[in-house]
Design a protein around this motif. Structure first.
Motif, PDB file in Angstrom:
ATOM      1  N   UNK A  34       0.813  -1.204   0.000  1.00  0.00           N
ATOM      2  CA  UNK A  34       0.000   0.000   0.000  1.00  0.00           C
ATOM      3  C   UNK A  34       0.846   1.252   0.000  1.00  0.00           C
ATOM      4  N   UNK A  35       1.937   1.238   0.767  1.00  0.00           N
ATOM      5  CA  UNK A  35       2.844   2.382   0.811  1.00  0.00           C
ATOM      6  C   UNK A  35       3.469   2.606  -0.554  1.00  0.00           C
ATOM      7  N   UNK A  36       3.940   1.537  -1.165  1.00  0.00           N
ATOM      8  CA  UNK A  36       4.569   1.615  -2.478  1.00  0.00           C
ATOM      9  C   UNK A  36       3.595   2.152  -3.515  1.00  0.00           C
ATOM     10  N   UNK A  37       2.363   1.638  -3.504  1.00  0.00           N
ATOM     11  CA  UNK A  37       1.357   2.062  -4.471  1.00  0.00           C
ATOM     12  C   UNK A  37       1.052   3.546  -4.323  1.00  0.00           C
ATOM     13  N   UNK A  38       0.865   4.017  -3.089  1.00  0.00           N
ATOM     14  CA  UNK A  38       0.541   5.428  -2.871  1.00  0.00           C
ATOM     15  C   UNK A  38       1.656   6.340  -3.367  1.00  0.00           C
ATOM     16  N   UNK A  39       2.896   5.986  -3.068  1.00  0.00           N
ATOM     17  CA  UNK A  39       4.014   6.840  -3.446  1.00  0.00           C
ATOM     18  C   UNK A  39       4.205   6.884  -4.957  1.00  0.00           C
ATOM     19  N   UNK A  40       4.139   5.730  -5.594  1.00  0.00           N
ATOM     20  CA  UNK A  40       4.348   5.686  -7.035  1.00  0.00           C
ATOM     21  C   UNK A  40       3.174   6.314  -7.779  1.00  0.00           C
ATOM     22  N   UNK A  41       1.957   6.121  -7.268  1.00  0.00           N
ATOM     23  CA  UNK A  41       0.797   6.726  -7.898  1.00  0.00           C
ATOM     24  C   UNK A  41       0.828   8.241  -7.757  1.00  0.00           C
ATOM     25  N   UNK A  42       1.307   8.734  -6.625  1.00  0.00           N
ATOM     26  CA  UNK A  42       1.357  10.184  -6.434  1.00  0.00           C
ATOM     27  C   UNK A  42       2.313  10.816  -7.441  1.00  0.00           C
ATOM     28  N   UNK A  43       3.458  10.169  -7.667  1.00  0.00           N
ATOM     29  CA  UNK A  43       4.399  10.664  -8.668  1.00  0.00           C
ATOM     30  C   UNK A  43       3.750  10.685 -10.048  1.00  0.00           C
ATOM     31  N   UNK A  96      -1.582  -2.423 -12.500  1.00  0.00           N
ATOM     32  CA  UNK A  96      -1.596  -3.814 -12.961  1.00  0.00           C
ATOM     33  C   UNK A  96      -0.825  -4.743 -12.033  1.00  0.00           C
ATOM     34  N   UNK A  97       0.078  -4.193 -11.226  1.00  0.00           N
ATOM     35  CA  UNK A  97       0.846  -5.013 -10.296  1.00  0.00           C
ATOM     36  C   UNK A  97       0.046  -5.389  -9.053  1.00  0.00           C
ATOM     37  N   UNK A  98      -1.093  -4.731  -8.852  1.00  0.00           N
ATOM     38  CA  UNK A  98      -1.844  -4.934  -7.620  1.00  0.00           C
ATOM     39  C   UNK A  98      -3.269  -5.437  -7.846  1.00  0.00           C
ATOM     40  N   UNK A  99      -3.754  -5.375  -9.098  1.00  0.00           N
ATOM     41  CA  UNK A  99      -5.136  -5.746  -9.366  1.00  0.00           C
ATOM     42  C   UNK A  99      -5.208  -6.821 -10.448  1.00  0.00           C
ATOM     43  N   UNK A 100      -6.237  -7.668 -10.418  1.00  0.00           N
ATOM     44  CA  UNK A 100      -6.366  -8.747 -11.409  1.00  0.00           C
ATOM     45  C   UNK A 100      -6.645  -8.200 -12.802  1.00  0.00           C
ATOM     46  N   UNK A 101      -6.399  -9.052 -13.797  1.00  0.00           N
ATOM     47  CA  UNK A 101      -6.543  -8.641 -15.194  1.00  0.00           C
ATOM     48  C   UNK A 101      -7.958  -8.163 -15.506  1.00  0.00           C
ATOM     49  N   UNK A 102      -8.963  -8.808 -14.917  1.00  0.00           N
ATOM     50  CA  UNK A 102     -10.349  -8.421 -15.189  1.00  0.00           C
ATOM     51  C   UNK A 102     -10.626  -6.989 -14.740  1.00  0.00           C
TER      52      UNK A 102
END
Length: 216
Positions: free
Chosen positions: A118-127, A169-175
């Motif tokens: 979650x930390x990684x996702x928030x930081x990379x998404x903010x960038x 895509x690294x955190x959610x399924x293909x569908x």
């Protein structure tokens, strides 16, 4: 003095042929917004080969002449490799847990299961999102002003969209990603339609405008 406090490792970069703020933001692990703030006198629509830009590299940037990654500008989010994880200082490890390959830690920190992704996702998404906001803004300005750079800004917007999709895509399924991609690309298409409508008629209020709000 204030600028030195803001960025301890700033560099002076000479613009090369083919450079753009988006390209440089990617190269130096920073954002288009940061580059504009550090270079207030530069016209972002018309970078000239040979001009000098002040750049504050983000964390993880490695100078070709150095072997140690930059600690980066601590005032912007941490930049991590694809698949990497950033650990929040002060967290603790629960019994029986281990870290995933590629985990990045700072001295004296440990991990806590369930929080790292979650930390990684928030930081990379903010960038990525900071870049998205800035790129869309400059694309629309260049579009309404009929600037020659409008196609380059539009290309950057769509490249940035692919980066955002790749992060999710690294955190959610293909569908789920198929639905998100469809919505996101529809959002960009509708943005183009609304912009074209407003450019032709400032009072434009067609179906594209309504659909844009529904999509958003």
């Amino acid at each position: 003095m204030e600028e030195n406090m803001y960025c301890q490792n700033r560099i002076s970069y000479r613009v090369q042929e083919g450079d753009s703020l988006y390209k440089l933001a990617k190269q130096f692990h920073t954002t288009v917004t940061e580059l504009i703030l550090l270079n207030s006198g530069v016209n972002p629509y018309n970078l000239q080969t040979g001009m000098r830009l002040t750049i504050c590299p983000g964390e993880g940037y490695v100078d070709e002449n150095e072997s140690t990654p930059s600690e980066g500008n601590t005032n912007i989010p941490t930049k991590t490799p694809v698949g990497g994880i950033v650990i929040i200082p002060g967290t603790t490890t629960q019994p029986g847990t281990t870290t995933r390959p590629g985990t990045t830690t700072r001295p004296g920190t440990t991990t806590q299961p369930g929080n790292n992704m979650g930390v990684d996702l928030r930081q990379r998404m903010r960038m990525a999102w900071l870049n998205h906001i800035t790129l869309v803004k400059f694309y629309l300005i260049s579009f309404f002003e009929n600037l020659s750079s409008q196609n380059a800004w539009k290309d950057a917007v769509y490249k940035n969209a692919e980066e955002i999709l790749a992060i999710f895509a690294q955190y959610y399924p293909a569908s789920a990603m198929q639905r998100f991609r469809k919505l996101f690309m529809e959002h960009l298409r509708l943005t183009d339609e609304v912009a074209a409508g407003l450019k032709a008629d400032p009072a434009f209020s067609g179906a594209a405008m309504e659909n844009w709000y529904i999509n958003a």
